[in-house]
Design a protein around this motif. Structure first.
Motif, mmCIF file in Angstrom:
data_model
loop_
_atom_site.group_PDB
_atom_site.id
_atom_site.type_symbol
_atom_site.label_atom_id
_atom_site.label_comp_id
_atom_site.label_asym_id
_atom_site.label_seq_id
_atom_site.Cartn_x
_atom_site.Cartn_y
_atom_site.Cartn_z
ATOM 1 N N ALA A 236 0.814 -1.213 0.000
ATOM 2 C CA ALA A 236 0.000 0.000 0.000
ATOM 3 C C ALA A 236 0.849 1.265 0.000
ATOM 4 C CB ALA A 236 -0.934 -0.006 1.211
ATOM 5 N N VAL A 237 1.989 1.228 0.649
ATOM 6 C CA VAL A 237 2.844 2.422 0.732
ATOM 7 C C VAL A 237 3.353 2.805 -0.652
ATOM 8 C CG1 VAL A 237 4.997 3.362 1.647
ATOM 9 C CG2 VAL A 237 3.508 1.987 3.118
ATOM 10 N N PHE A 238 3.915 1.833 -1.365
ATOM 11 C CA PHE A 238 4.433 2.116 -2.704
ATOM 12 C C PHE A 238 3.308 2.483 -3.661
ATOM 13 C CE2 PHE A 238 6.425 0.637 -6.817
ATOM 14 C CZ PHE A 238 7.411 1.605 -6.843
ATOM 15 N N GLN A 239 2.181 1.796 -3.542
ATOM 16 C CA GLN A 239 1.040 2.108 -4.400
ATOM 17 C C GLN A 239 0.582 3.557 -4.203
ATOM 18 O OE1 GLN A 239 -2.020 -0.841 -3.726
ATOM 19 N NE2 GLN A 239 -0.580 -2.527 -4.024
ATOM 20 N N ARG A 240 0.477 3.995 -2.947
ATOM 21 C CA ARG A 240 0.048 5.377 -2.690
ATOM 22 C C ARG A 240 1.034 6.371 -3.272
ATOM 23 N NH1 ARG A 240 -1.486 3.425 2.467
ATOM 24 N NH2 ARG A 240 0.504 4.147 3.355
ATOM 25 N N TRP A 241 2.327 6.066 -3.153
ATOM 26 C CA TRP A 241 3.345 6.997 -3.663
ATOM 27 C C TRP A 241 3.208 7.131 -5.177
ATOM 28 C CZ3 TRP A 241 7.211 8.760 -6.550
ATOM 29 C CH2 TRP A 241 8.058 9.736 -6.021
ATOM 30 N N VAL A 242 3.065 5.992 -5.860
ATOM 31 C CA VAL A 242 2.943 6.026 -7.315
ATOM 32 C C VAL A 242 1.641 6.702 -7.731
ATOM 33 C CG1 VAL A 242 2.749 4.618 -9.411
ATOM 34 C CG2 VAL A 242 4.423 4.024 -7.644
ATOM 35 N N HIS A 243 0.550 6.420 -7.034
ATOM 36 C CA HIS A 243 -0.728 7.072 -7.346
ATOM 37 C C HIS A 243 -0.591 8.593 -7.265
ATOM 38 C CE1 HIS A 243 -2.576 3.271 -7.537
ATOM 39 N NE2 HIS A 243 -2.938 3.136 -6.278
ATOM 40 N N GLN A 244 0.054 9.076 -6.205
ATOM 41 C CA GLN A 244 0.205 10.522 -6.024
ATOM 42 C C GLN A 244 1.110 11.118 -7.093
ATOM 43 O OE1 GLN A 244 1.548 10.833 -1.968
ATOM 44 N NE2 GLN A 244 -0.428 10.216 -1.123
ATOM 45 N N TRP A 245 2.200 10.409 -7.415
ATOM 46 C CA TRP A 245 3.084 10.890 -8.486
ATOM 47 C C TRP A 245 2.333 10.965 -9.812
ATOM 48 C CZ3 TRP A 245 4.038 7.294 -12.451
ATOM 49 C CH2 TRP A 245 4.810 7.796 -13.500
ATOM 50 N N LEU A 246 1.582 9.910 -10.150
ATOM 51 C CA LEU A 246 0.880 9.876 -11.428
ATOM 52 C C LEU A 246 -0.213 10.937 -11.488
ATOM 53 C CD1 LEU A 246 0.437 8.620 -14.170
ATOM 54 C CD2 LEU A 246 -0.940 6.824 -13.092
ATOM 55 N N ASP A 247 -0.933 11.109 -10.397
ATOM 56 C CA ASP A 247 -1.975 12.137 -10.371
ATOM 57 C C ASP A 247 -1.365 13.521 -10.618
ATOM 58 O OD1 ASP A 247 -4.874 12.752 -9.725
ATOM 59 O OD2 ASP A 247 -3.880 14.027 -8.260
ATOM 60 N N ARG A 248 -0.227 13.763 -10.016
ATOM 61 C CA ARG A 248 0.452 15.043 -10.223
ATOM 62 C C ARG A 248 0.904 15.188 -11.675
ATOM 63 N NH1 ARG A 248 5.900 17.046 -6.920
ATOM 64 N NH2 ARG A 248 6.285 18.915 -8.173
ATOM 65 N N ALA A 249 1.492 14.120 -12.235
ATOM 66 C CA ALA A 249 1.984 14.174 -13.616
ATOM 67 C C ALA A 249 0.860 14.408 -14.610
ATOM 68 C CB ALA A 249 2.738 12.886 -13.950
ATOM 69 N N LEU A 250 -0.316 13.859 -14.321
ATOM 70 C CA LEU A 250 -1.459 14.020 -15.219
ATOM 71 C C LEU A 250 -2.036 15.429 -15.181
ATOM 72 C CD1 LEU A 250 -3.301 10.626 -14.560
ATOM 73 C CD2 LEU A 250 -2.131 11.298 -16.664
ATOM 74 N N HIS A 251 -1.745 16.165 -14.122
ATOM 75 C CA HIS A 251 -2.368 17.478 -13.957
ATOM 76 C C HIS A 251 -1.386 18.656 -13.996
ATOM 77 C CE1 HIS A 251 -5.518 14.784 -12.316
ATOM 78 N NE2 HIS A 251 -6.331 15.684 -12.825
ATOM 79 N N ASP A 252 -0.082 18.387 -13.928
ATOM 80 C CA ASP A 252 0.859 19.511 -13.940
ATOM 81 C C ASP A 252 1.535 19.717 -15.288
ATOM 82 O OD1 ASP A 252 2.786 17.536 -14.159
ATOM 83 O OD2 ASP A 252 3.800 17.979 -12.277
ATOM 84 N N GLY A 253 1.084 18.990 -16.322
ATOM 85 C CA GLY A 253 1.644 19.149 -17.659
ATOM 86 C C GLY A 253 2.708 18.129 -18.023
#
Length: 264
Positions: A236-253
Motif C-alpha cells: 500500500a505504501v508504494f502504491q500510494r506513492w505512485v498514485h500521487q506521483w501519477l496524479d500530479r503528472a497528469l495534472h501539472d503538464g
C-alpha cells in the motif's frame, strides 16, 4: 483455596502472561518497495519494448523510448534513483514483473488475469481495440462481422490482449500469430495479412509512419480499455506513492509534455 486467593492467583498469572507477551520478539513490518528502491538507488522497470507509442526498444542502438518509458524515467527522477529497463514479452510480462521488477509499463491493459498477481496504478490512458488495414481496404473491415469472414487473414502478436481479443471474436477468419510486434504491420502492407485489431493509439501511430496503412475508425473502437502501470501486490505504501506521483503528472503538464511528440 479461598475466593480471594483464587483472584490473586489469576491476576498474577494474567500479569505474567502479559509480561511474557510484551517481552516476546515482534517481527518488523515488511519493507515497502519504496524503501527498497530508495536504498537500492534503482527503479527496475519491466517493459516489452515493442508497443509504440508506449514503449519501444531500438534493436540497433539498444535505446528505449516511448510515452511510458519516459514516464518511468520521470518516476525514477522523482525518487532520486536511476531507471533500469528490463525487457519482457507480453506472454511473460506478469511473471517477469513479479520476479524482478518494481513497476511494469508500456501500454499495459488492465485485465483480471494480471490483477491476480499484481496491482495497478490509476489508469493513465483510455483506449480500445480497433482495426488496422491497408488504406485501400478500410471499408472492408469497419465491423467485427466484416472482419470475421472466410478468407480474411487476421494477424496478431502473441500472448497479449490483441491475441485474446482475436480468438474471442473471430471464428471464421484465419488467425496468424506473428512473433515480432515491431514488424507485424509489414505483414499487412506486403499482403501476407489483411488486418490486425490492436489498440487505437498504436493504429494511429503506425498509420502516420507507414504509407499505405490506415487505422480504421480509431475514434470508435470495439472496446474500452484502461492502460495503467503494474505495481507490487499488497504494498500500500508504494502504491500510494505512485498514485500521487501519477496524479500530479497528469495534472501539472508532465504527461502532456511527454505524450505530445508521440501522439501529435
Amino acid at each position: 483455596m479461598g475466593p480471594r486467593s483464587l483472584v490473586v492467583t489469576l491476576v498474577v498469572a494474567g500479569c505474567a502472561a502479559l509480561t511474557a507477551a510484551a517481552a516476546a520478539p515482534v517481527d518488523p513490518p515488511p519493507r515497502s518497495r519504496l524503501d527498497v528502491v530508495t536504498a537500492r538507488g534503482e527503479l527496475r522497470v519491466c517493459s516489452t519494448g515493442d508497443y509504440p507509442p508506449f514503449t519501444h526498444l531500438d534493436p540497433e542502438t539498444g535505446e528505449w523510448s516511448g510515452i511510458d518509458v519516459e514516464m518511468a524515467r520521470d518516476l525514477a527522477a522523482r525518487l532520486r534513483v536511476r531507471a533500469t529497463m528490463v525487457r519482457t514479452t507480453w506472454k511473460t510480462l506478469t511473471d517477469d514483473f513479479v520476479a524482478g521488477c518494481d513497476i511494469g509499463v508500456g501500454g499495459i491493459s488492465v485485465t483480471p488475469e494480471r490483477a491476480r498477481k499484481a496491482a495497478y496504478s490509476k489508469h493513465s490512458f483510455v483506449d480500445g481495440k480497433a482495426p488496422v488495414a491497408r488504406c485501400a481496404d478500410v471499408d472492408r473491415f469497419t465491423t467485427l462481422d466484416q472482419i470475421d469472414q472466410p478468407g480474411t487473414r487476421v494477424v496478431v502478436n502473441p500472448g497479449g490482449t490483441n491475441e485474446q481479443f482475436a480468438r474471442a471474436n473471430f471464428r471464421r477468419a484465419a488467425i496468424t500469430v506473428h512473433p515480432d510486434n515491431t514488424t507485424i504491420f509489414d505483414e499487412i502492407l506486403t499482403g501476407r495479412a489483411d488486418v490486425m485489431v490492436t489498440d487505437a493509439a498504436e493504429g494511429r501511430y503506425q498509420s502516420r509512419r507507414r504509407p499505405g496503412l490506415c487505422a480504421v475508425r480509431p475514434d470508435e473502437p470495439f472496446t474500452r480499455t484502461e492502460k495503467a502501470y503494474l505495481l507490487p501486490l499488497g504494498d500500500a505504501v508504494f502504491q500510494r506513492w505512485v498514485h500521487q506521483w501519477l496524479d500530479r503528472a497528469l495534472h501539472d503538464g508532465t504527461y502532456h509534455r511527454i505524450t505530445t511528440p508521440w501522439t501529435g
